[in-house]
Design an enzyme around this catalytic site. Structure first.
Site, PDB file in Angstrom:
ATOM      1  NE  ARG A  16     128.162  73.219  13.393  1.00 20.12           N
ATOM      2  CZ  ARG A  16     127.162  73.359  12.343  1.00 20.12           C
ATOM      3  NH1 ARG A  16     125.974  73.517  12.900  1.00 20.12           N
ATOM      4  NH2 ARG A  16     127.374  73.093  11.135  1.00 20.12           N
ATOM      5  CG  ASP A  17     125.263  69.958  11.854  1.00 20.57           C
ATOM      6  OD1 ASP A  17     124.356  70.376  12.432  1.00 20.57           O
ATOM      7  OD2 ASP A  17     125.244  69.537  10.836  1.00 20.57           O
ATOM      8  CB  CYS A 241     118.530  71.359  11.675  1.00 20.95           C
ATOM      9  SG  CYS A 241     118.436  73.421  11.432  1.00 20.95           S
ATOM     10  CG  ASN A 250     124.600  66.095  10.385  1.00 19.53           C
ATOM     11  OD1 ASN A 250     124.637  67.109   9.650  1.00 19.53           O
ATOM     12  ND2 ASN A 250     124.493  66.375  11.855  1.00 19.53           N
TER      13      ASN A 250
END
Length: 302
Positions: A16-17, A241, A250
């Site tokens: 996801r991220d 982001c 990340n």
């Protein structure tokens, strides 16, 4: 060393991220294959997608297909990010184990990310959390820009704690504390956690670091000192982001595993299988991923 735990929980957020901010759109079939690989590494929690309007996050437009297409492994919690009731509908249709709601600690980032003020966001999330809990789902909360904001600078600790308390009041079971743009340092980690731990136990907090300035692992160590035992990571250092200019990947799960295992801290995750899984998604992305572990693997192969 006396404060270090015997075991730590790693929550993989790469599908996801990690993928949400990649320029290369990974096919639905490859996403499913990757998640299936991750499910067999020993991970107990995988955030697989986001049920956000595809207009805002095009790389995750196939969220329902992915969620319905993966092979569920017993003992693994499968989660998805949901912004509101409409997003929750998709997660419930896929019968995921957990949903995650999200907002920012700063007004400017919240408006950019959600198009609402902080106070306008609370009732939307409360309604979503209520419906998710009624459906028997676990609800996680994400709080972004806890340490710094690309628009407002350093975040006021009291503001971050205020929003965190509101999220717990809604009924979330865990808060993921986000260093969205990777500006945190260990001193800030101590400062924020000292305040958060006054009203919530350490087992209800997860840390979500980005490695923009190379401080993510140092911040993990500070968090361990404060009794935190749950950390988010994205394999290979994927992601960033979309609403935080300059935010790099990340914290790389594979680098985190290397450090923790070297410290004698158990994770239950097979590092070799994770590296193979990292190579798989790196190949599909079509660019070298930034984790130090993968760089070492590539250098060894060469």
């Amino acid at each position: 060393m006396k404060n270090w735990p015997n075991a730590v929980t790693i929550k993989e957020v790469g599908p996801r991220d990690g993928l949400q901010n990649e320029k290369t759109v990974v096919s639905t079939e490859d996403k499913i294959a990757w998640i299936n690989q991750l499910s067999r590494t020993g991970l107990k929690h995988i955030e697989i997608t986001s049920f956000v309007n595809p207009k805002w996050i095009p790389p995750l437009a196939d969220s329902l297909e992915v969620a319905q297409g993966i092979e569920r492994v017993e003992g693994v919690t499968y989660s998805a990010l949901v912004p509101n009731l409409r997003g929750l509908e998709g997660a419930l249709k896929a019968d995921l184990d957990e949903v995650a709601v999200f907002m920012s600690a700063t007004e400017a980032h919240n408006k950019k990310n959600i198009n609402k003020s902080i106070d306008e966001t609370f009732p939307v999330l409360k309604e979503t959390v209520d419906q998710a809990l009624q459906a028997g789902k676990i609800v996680r909360g994400y709080l972004s820009t806890v340490f710094g904001c690309p628009y407002e600078g350093k975040t006021d600790v009291k503001q971050a704690v205020y929003v965190a308390q509101k999220l717990f009041d809604m009924g979330i079971h865990e808060l993921s504390v986000g260093d969205t743009i990777g500006v945190a340092n260990p001193a800030q980690v101590y400062e924020v956690l000292e305040e958060l731990l006054k009203f919530v136990p350490a087992e209800k907090i997860a840390m979500h670091f980005h490695n923009t300035r190379g401080t993510a692992l140092a911040n993990v160590l500070a968090s361990l000192d404060m009794g935190i035992t749950t950390f988010d990571g994205a394999l290979g250092g994927l992601g960033g982001c979309p609403y935080a200019p300059g935010a790099s990947g990340n914290l790389a799960t594979d680098d985190l595993l290397y450090m923790l295992h070297g410290m004698g801290i158990s994770t239950g995750v097979d590092q070799g299988l994770m590296i193979e899984s990292a190579k798989f998604i790196e190949n599909r992305i079509g660019r070298p991923l930034p984790s130090h572990t993968l760089q070492t693997v590539r250098a060894t192969c060469e």
